[in-house]
Every structure is written in C-alpha cells, then in structure tokens.
Scaffold this motif. Structure first.
Motif, PDB file in Angstrom:
ATOM      1  N   VAL A   1       1.701  -9.739 -52.126  1.00 45.61           N
ATOM      2  CA  VAL A   1       0.478  -9.241 -51.480  1.00 45.61           C
ATOM      3  C   VAL A   1       0.030 -10.201 -50.383  1.00 45.61           C
ATOM      4  N   GLU A   2       0.031 -11.491 -50.678  1.00 48.08           N
ATOM      5  CA  GLU A   2      -0.370 -12.471 -49.674  1.00 48.08           C
ATOM      6  C   GLU A   2       0.599 -12.486 -48.494  1.00 48.08           C
ATOM      7  N   GLY A   3       1.844 -12.098 -48.729  1.00 51.00           N
ATOM      8  CA  GLY A   3       2.800 -11.998 -47.630  1.00 51.00           C
ATOM      9  C   GLY A   3       2.349 -11.001 -46.589  1.00 51.00           C
ATOM     10  N   TRP A   4       1.797  -9.877 -47.026  1.00 53.95           N
ATOM     11  CA  TRP A   4       1.283  -8.870 -46.082  1.00 53.95           C
ATOM     12  C   TRP A   4       0.017  -9.347 -45.379  1.00 53.95           C
ATOM     13  N   LEU A   5      -0.755 -10.210 -46.050  1.00 54.34           N
ATOM     14  CA  LEU A   5      -2.042 -10.644 -45.516  1.00 54.34           C
ATOM     15  C   LEU A   5      -1.941 -11.873 -44.616  1.00 54.34           C
ATOM     16  N   GLU A   6      -0.750 -12.340 -44.365  1.00 54.16           N
ATOM     17  CA  GLU A   6      -0.532 -13.541 -43.561  1.00 54.16           C
ATOM     18  C   GLU A   6      -1.270 -13.461 -42.226  1.00 54.16           C
TER      19      GLU A   6
ATOM     20  N   LYS B   1       7.088  -8.663 -42.810  1.00 52.02           N
ATOM     21  CA  LYS B   1       6.661  -8.465 -41.431  1.00 52.02           C
ATOM     22  C   LYS B   1       6.660  -6.999 -41.017  1.00 52.02           C
ATOM     23  N   LEU B   2       7.475  -6.169 -41.694  1.00 54.87           N
ATOM     24  CA  LEU B   2       7.593  -4.769 -41.287  1.00 54.87           C
ATOM     25  C   LEU B   2       6.268  -4.027 -41.315  1.00 54.87           C
ATOM     26  N   PHE B   3       5.429  -4.339 -42.310  1.00 51.98           N
ATOM     27  CA  PHE B   3       4.192  -3.572 -42.479  1.00 51.98           C
ATOM     28  C   PHE B   3       2.931  -4.436 -42.425  1.00 51.98           C
ATOM     29  N   GLN B   4       3.057  -5.690 -42.018  1.00 50.96           N
ATOM     30  CA  GLN B   4       1.881  -6.572 -41.964  1.00 50.96           C
ATOM     31  C   GLN B   4       0.763  -5.991 -41.116  1.00 50.96           C
ATOM     32  N   LYS B   5       1.064  -5.661 -39.880  1.00 49.98           N
ATOM     33  CA  LYS B   5       0.026  -5.175 -38.962  1.00 49.98           C
ATOM     34  C   LYS B   5      -0.549  -3.846 -39.430  1.00 49.98           C
ATOM     35  N   GLN B   6       0.323  -2.946 -39.881  1.00 46.85           N
ATOM     36  CA  GLN B   6      -0.146  -1.634 -40.328  1.00 46.85           C
ATOM     37  C   GLN B   6      -1.039  -1.752 -41.558  1.00 46.85           C
ATOM     38  N   PHE B   7      -0.626  -2.569 -42.524  1.00 50.40           N
ATOM     39  CA  PHE B   7      -1.411  -2.722 -43.748  1.00 50.40           C
ATOM     40  C   PHE B   7      -2.728  -3.439 -43.464  1.00 50.40           C
ATOM     41  N   GLN B   8      -2.690  -4.467 -42.630  1.00 49.33           N
ATOM     42  CA  GLN B   8      -3.920  -5.180 -42.303  1.00 49.33           C
ATOM     43  C   GLN B   8      -4.901  -4.283 -41.556  1.00 49.33           C
ATOM     44  N   SER B   9      -4.405  -3.469 -40.655  1.00 45.40           N
ATOM     45  CA  SER B   9      -5.276  -2.524 -39.944  1.00 45.40           C
ATOM     46  C   SER B   9      -5.880  -1.517 -40.914  1.00 45.40           C
ATOM     47  N   PHE B  10      -5.087  -1.076 -41.879  1.00 50.59           N
ATOM     48  CA  PHE B  10      -5.550  -0.135 -42.898  1.00 50.59           C
ATOM     49  C   PHE B  10      -6.658  -0.767 -43.737  1.00 50.59           C
ATOM     50  N   ILE B  11      -6.473  -2.031 -44.099  1.00 49.08           N
ATOM     51  CA  ILE B  11      -7.478  -2.744 -44.892  1.00 49.08           C
ATOM     52  C   ILE B  11      -8.788  -2.875 -44.111  1.00 49.08           C
ATOM     53  N   LEU B  12      -8.696  -3.310 -42.874  1.00 51.53           N
ATOM     54  CA  LEU B  12      -9.896  -3.516 -42.067  1.00 51.53           C
ATOM     55  C   LEU B  12     -10.637  -2.210 -41.808  1.00 51.53           C
TER      56      LEU B  12
ATOM     57  N   VAL C   1       5.856  -8.854 -27.694  1.00 52.77           N
ATOM     58  CA  VAL C   1       5.836  -8.617 -29.136  1.00 52.77           C
ATOM     59  C   VAL C   1       7.098  -7.839 -29.507  1.00 52.77           C
ATOM     60  N   ALA C   2       7.944  -8.444 -30.290  1.00 54.49           N
ATOM     61  CA  ALA C   2       9.206  -7.813 -30.663  1.00 54.49           C
ATOM     62  C   ALA C   2       8.968  -6.620 -31.584  1.00 54.49           C
ATOM     63  N   VAL C   3       9.719  -5.551 -31.389  1.00 55.85           N
ATOM     64  CA  VAL C   3       9.679  -4.397 -32.285  1.00 55.85           C
ATOM     65  C   VAL C   3      10.548  -4.719 -33.493  1.00 55.85           C
ATOM     66  N   LEU C   4       9.983  -4.616 -34.686  1.00 60.44           N
ATOM     67  CA  LEU C   4      10.680  -5.040 -35.893  1.00 60.44           C
ATOM     68  C   LEU C   4      11.411  -3.910 -36.604  1.00 60.44           C
ATOM     69  N   MET C   5      11.054  -2.666 -36.282  1.00 58.75           N
ATOM     70  CA  MET C   5      11.688  -1.520 -36.939  1.00 58.75           C
ATOM     71  C   MET C   5      11.998  -0.454 -35.901  1.00 58.75           C
TER      72      MET C   5
ATOM     73  N   GLY D   1      13.544 -10.381 -53.258  1.00 61.72           N
ATOM     74  CA  GLY D   1      13.064 -11.577 -52.583  1.00 61.72           C
ATOM     75  C   GLY D   1      13.351 -11.671 -51.104  1.00 61.72           C
ATOM     76  N   ASP D   2      13.484 -10.514 -50.422  1.00 64.25           N
ATOM     77  CA  ASP D   2      13.706 -10.534 -48.973  1.00 64.25           C
ATOM     78  C   ASP D   2      12.353 -10.709 -48.283  1.00 64.25           C
ATOM     79  N   TYR D   3      11.886 -11.949 -48.198  1.00 68.54           N
ATOM     80  CA  TYR D   3      10.539 -12.244 -47.718  1.00 68.54           C
ATOM     81  C   TYR D   3      10.335 -11.854 -46.262  1.00 68.54           C
ATOM     82  N   GLU D   4      11.405 -11.807 -45.496  1.00 65.88           N
ATOM     83  CA  GLU D   4      11.318 -11.430 -44.087  1.00 65.88           C
ATOM     84  C   GLU D   4      10.757 -10.015 -43.938  1.00 65.88           C
ATOM     85  N   LEU D   5      10.970  -9.176 -44.953  1.00 59.24           N
ATOM     86  CA  LEU D   5      10.520  -7.783 -44.876  1.00 59.24           C
ATOM     87  C   LEU D   5       9.000  -7.641 -44.911  1.00 59.24           C
TER      88      LEU D   5
END
Length: 229
Positions: free
Chosen positions: A141-146, A104-115, A28-32, A98-102
C-alpha cells in the motif's frame, strides 16, 4: 524516445513534438502501453455499491453490505478503484512475487483517486506485520502512496497460521483485532477524520476492525479506499 511497458515489456515509442520541447516541461516516461492500459478497467463510481465499492449496475447496497448493516455500527464507506478480477494477476506479481517496480504503474491513478475521494481526512495506510515485512521487504500500500502525504498511525500484530490471502470467507470474518494505535497518536485522534487505505476489500473485516479501533480513540469519521474490490 522509447522505453518499455512495465507490464508486457514491449517497447513504447513516444514522439516528442517541437511544441513540447520548446515548453521546457519535464519529460514523463509512459510506463504502460495503450494495449495493456485497456486491460485495466476501473469501477464506475456512479453505480458502485456505496458501502464497499463493489462494481455493479445500480448504486445500492450489495448483499454483503446489507449483512454488515445488521451486525456493525457505525457503517464504513469504502471506495475501490478496480474490480479484483481485473487486477488479480497484477496483485500476484506486485504483492506476492515482489515485483516492486510495478508499484509505479498505478501510483498516479490511485493517488488521484484517493485525493478525489477524500476531503481533509488524514490518509492512513493499513500496515503489515513485522513478520510479513521481513518476507516481502515492502508494504504494498505504501508503495502506491510514494511521494504522497500519509500517516503511519497503526501497527499490525504478527500472527501464526495462514496469511489473510489464504483464508476463506468464514475465517476472515472471524478475525480478531490485529491492530494497535502507535503511542505518538494515542492522544491525537479525538474528532479526527481518517481515511484508511488498503489493497483489497474482500469481506471488509480488516477495515472494519481498524475503523473500530480508531473510533475507540475518539475519531469523528473513518472511511476507506482500496485499490481493488
């Protein structure tokens, strides 16, 4: 192995230990990089406002939520991951530039927070209008929830005039109902628990209006989680 930090673009070196290689776990690549990670300090949930999630020193209703209490029933409980000041530049680059690649920086953290903050509730992202989507090409918002299970339950109307981000507090508070429930969900909301997901809680008007609509269709409980407050 090495890859670049998505935020500062500097190279991140990762040492793969023999024990990891022999474990056959996926890489798993480190993104930040760690230096950039330190720039984004999350809100302490133990002392956050229980109404809107604002960062503060004591876990009591902030002044804004005390005002909401006098004018709105039922109350909406919101949890927020970051204070807006911490992620303002990130939101500008991700959402408005519109930097959609960004995403990914917080996807896992935000999803864990939601769950961690929901229990059996349907996860429903706040939608953007067709007009906004045509310009931005994505729902932030859906970008984070991917990769996460969520329901597209609401539609947002296209409106003339200034976008939400350009309106002052008074104009936001006077916002008319901008949402509608999709036909497929109209008869399926009775006694449901729903958690709305949005990017930023500013005045709370958008989320309260969405909650009002869902309650009118029979939802049992509506809460919300935002990326920032």
């Amino acid at each position: 192995m090495a890859n670049k930090c998505l935020w500062c673009k500097q190279t991140i070196s990762q040492e793969l230990r023999v024990s990891f290689i022999m474990s056959f776990k996926p890489y798993v690549a480190v993104l930040m990089c760690e230096k950039c990670r330190q720039l984004f300090s999350p809100i302490d949930q133990a002392t956050a406002c229980p109404g809107c999630g604002r960062r503060q020193k004591q876990p009591r209703l902030c002044e804004d939520c005390q005002i909401w209490q006098t004018r709105h029933e039922p109350q909406l409980s919101n949890h927020a991951l970051f204070p807006y000041a911490t992620v303002q530049e990130y939101m500008s680059r991700y959402k408005f530039q519109g930097d959609y690649e960004l995403r990914k920086l917080f996807q896992k953290q935000f999803q864990s927070f939601i769950l961690a903050s929901t229990s059996g509730a349907l996860i429903v992202p706040i939608p953007i209008s067709e007009k906004t989507f045509a310009v931005r090409k994505f729902n932030q918002v859906e970008g984070w929830l991917e990769g996460m299970s969520y329901q597209r339950m609401l539609d947002a109307e296209s409106r003339d005039g200034l976008p939400q981000s350009k309106k002052d507090k008074r104009e936001r508070m006077q916002l008319k109902q901008p949402f509608s429930v999709r036909n497929a969900w109209e008869g399926r909301l009775k006694n449901r628990s729903i958690c709305l997901i949005d990017d930023v809680y500013t005045t709370g008007t958008t989320l309260h209006l969405a909650a009002d609509l869902l309650y009118s269709y029979g939802a049992k409980n509506v809460s919300s989680i935002t990326f920032a407050r």
